[in-house]
Design a protein around this motif. Structure first.
Motif, short mmCIF file in Angstrom:
data_model
loop_
_atom_site.label_atom_id
_atom_site.label_comp_id
_atom_site.label_asym_id
_atom_site.label_seq_id
_atom_site.Cartn_x
_atom_site.Cartn_y
_atom_site.Cartn_z
N VAL A 32 63.67 88.17 -81.67
CA VAL A 32 63.41 86.63 -81.73
C VAL A 32 62.26 86.21 -80.51
O VAL A 32 62.30 86.84 -79.40
CB VAL A 32 64.69 85.65 -81.16
N ARG A 33 61.36 85.31 -80.93
CA ARG A 33 60.23 85.03 -80.01
C ARG A 33 60.94 83.68 -79.49
O ARG A 33 61.17 82.92 -80.02
CB ARG A 33 59.00 84.63 -80.75
N ALA A 34 61.19 83.94 -78.01
CA ALA A 34 62.03 83.02 -77.37
C ALA A 34 61.29 81.59 -77.16
O ALA A 34 60.15 81.45 -76.78
CB ALA A 34 62.63 83.39 -76.15
N GLU A 35 61.96 80.52 -77.37
CA GLU A 35 61.40 79.27 -77.01
C GLU A 35 62.25 78.64 -75.72
O GLU A 35 61.83 77.56 -75.25
CB GLU A 35 61.30 78.11 -78.17
N ILE A 60 69.42 82.39 -76.00
CA ILE A 60 68.20 82.21 -76.46
C ILE A 60 68.07 81.45 -77.65
O ILE A 60 69.03 81.39 -78.41
CB ILE A 60 67.47 83.70 -76.50
N ALA A 61 67.03 80.76 -77.84
CA ALA A 61 66.68 80.32 -79.00
C ALA A 61 65.15 80.29 -79.33
O ALA A 61 64.53 80.29 -78.38
CB ALA A 61 67.20 78.62 -78.80
N GLY A 62 64.96 80.33 -80.44
CA GLY A 62 63.45 80.40 -80.70
C GLY A 62 63.23 80.91 -82.41
O GLY A 62 64.25 80.65 -83.07
N THR A 81 69.65 80.66 -82.80
CA THR A 81 69.92 80.75 -81.21
C THR A 81 71.18 81.80 -81.52
O THR A 81 71.95 81.98 -82.51
CB THR A 81 70.34 79.37 -80.88
N GLY A 82 71.47 82.17 -80.14
CA GLY A 82 72.45 83.19 -80.00
C GLY A 82 72.57 83.74 -78.66
O GLY A 82 71.78 83.40 -77.62
N LEU A 83 73.65 84.42 -78.16
CA LEU A 83 73.94 85.16 -77.12
C LEU A 83 73.40 86.45 -77.01
O LEU A 83 73.69 87.34 -77.70
CB LEU A 83 75.45 85.02 -76.53
N CYS A 84 72.27 86.56 -75.97
CA CYS A 84 71.88 88.01 -75.91
C CYS A 84 72.29 88.71 -74.74
O CYS A 84 72.32 88.18 -73.43
CB CYS A 84 70.27 87.82 -75.81
N ALA A 109 64.97 74.06 -79.39
CA ALA A 109 65.20 75.35 -78.94
C ALA A 109 66.24 74.77 -77.53
O ALA A 109 67.36 75.59 -77.53
CB ALA A 109 64.19 76.02 -78.69
N VAL A 110 65.87 73.83 -76.91
CA VAL A 110 66.60 73.50 -75.79
C VAL A 110 68.03 72.76 -76.04
O VAL A 110 69.18 73.27 -75.51
CB VAL A 110 65.88 72.33 -75.03
N ASP A 111 67.93 71.78 -77.11
CA ASP A 111 69.23 71.55 -77.74
C ASP A 111 70.15 72.74 -78.08
O ASP A 111 71.35 72.47 -77.71
CB ASP A 111 69.24 70.77 -78.92
#
Length: 307
Positions: A32-35, A60-62, A81-84, A109-111
């Motif tokens: 995932v390219r993180a945002e 992370i979300a992206g 999004t998910g927990l890394c 992504a912040v949401d």
């Protein structure tokens, strides 16, 4: 790519930025390219408590940049999004597809990092407490990312009295606006006891006062990484119980329930019955500052890193 790491235990000053190669997605994984990257209290605590270097996990979300073998349901270009659990503080991160969820088109992504993981923990803790309509609920760490959502879920779930426990009076207006009927400080004598259910996101020295604030037959749900001990006698004289809750056990052991809770969180957000709060968006390179905000308990809602 940029990644934040640390090599020795201590305060936020041990964090440093480094340039590393982009990781690859393994079987069952998404690259995932993180945002946006969520900062969690358990990760901040591990910097101090670990015996060596600790990978910075977090939400992370992206956008999906690549998929590993065996992945279904996600494709390159999807927003997720998910927990890394390892090296989340990076411009690209590897996410287990089992922990991933799609981000709706109307959400940023912040949401996503403010809602999903914190919302899942809040929902899970609430369910573990078996809150019945009309019961009283106390939420500790009520101004934090999980606590703010737990307050709202308790209110929407039919609790008759919802009380927020916080560390300073300056947070009182903030948590009242999220649905708290009353606000107590950790230093208060009895926390306005008794309570049918206490959702504890702090642990440590607060476990003792939390147990003593339970009503007869009350339930204390412990979901923090703060540890602590409880005197069995304190539970015995109240006919009370203490329940440990861990989100990872649900994600791996009950994927159907995990997926349903995710879906319902987004539905509640869309309906306006659940709203997220973000304390601050901080550049990824300034991750040490984000950790300081969490350690000092200054945050009101989620602290988010932006690559």
């Amino acid at each position: 790519m940029l990644r934040i790491r640390h090599e020795v235990n201590g305060g936020p000053e041990v964090l440093f930025a480094e340039e590393v190669d982009r990781p690859e997605a393994g079987p069952g994984e998404l690259l995932v390219r993180a945002e946006a990257i969520g900062v969690t209290l358990p990760t901040v605590r591990k910097v101090h408590e670990g015996s060596g270097p600790v990978p910075f996990g977090g939400e992370i979300a992206g956008t999906v940049a690549a998929t590993g073998a065996g992945v279904t349901g996600f494709a390159v270009g999807d927003r997720v999004t998910g927990l890394c659990f390892a090296d989340a503080y990076a411009e690209y991160a590897v996410l287990n597809a089992a922990f991933a969820t799609a981000v709706p088109d109307d959400a940023t992504a912040v949401d996503a990092v403010a809602l999903v993981r914190s919302g899942l923990v809040a929902r899970g803790a609430f369910e573990a407490g078996r809150v019945r309509p009309g019961e009283s609920v106390l939420v500790t760490a009520a101004a934090g990312a999980v606590g703010t959502l737990a307050l709202q879920l308790a209110r929407a779930g039919g609790a008759g009295r919802v009380v927020a426990a916080v560390g300073s009076a300056e947070k009182a207006g903030f948590v009242r606006a999220l649905g708290a009927d009353e606000v107590v400080l950790y230093e208060d004598a009895d926390w306005g006891a008794p309570y049918d259910v206490i959702l504890d996101g702090v642990g440590g020295e607060l476990l003792g006062p939390a147990v003593r604030a339970l009503a007869m037959g009350g339930r204390l749900v412990a979901f923090s990484s703060g540890g602590g001990t409880v005197e069995a006698y304190e539970l015995l004289v109240r006919g009370a119980s203490m329940i440990g809750f861990q989100m990872r056990a649900i994600a791996l052991g009950r994927p159907d329930l995990y997926a349903r809770w995710q879906r319902e969180l987004w539905e509640q957000r869309a309906a306006g019955t659940l709203r997220t709060t973000v304390h601050e968006e901080i550049p990824l390179a300034e991750a040490a500052r984000a950790h300081a905000v969490i350690e000092d308990r200054r945050n009101r809602g989620k602290v988010v890193l932006i690559p």
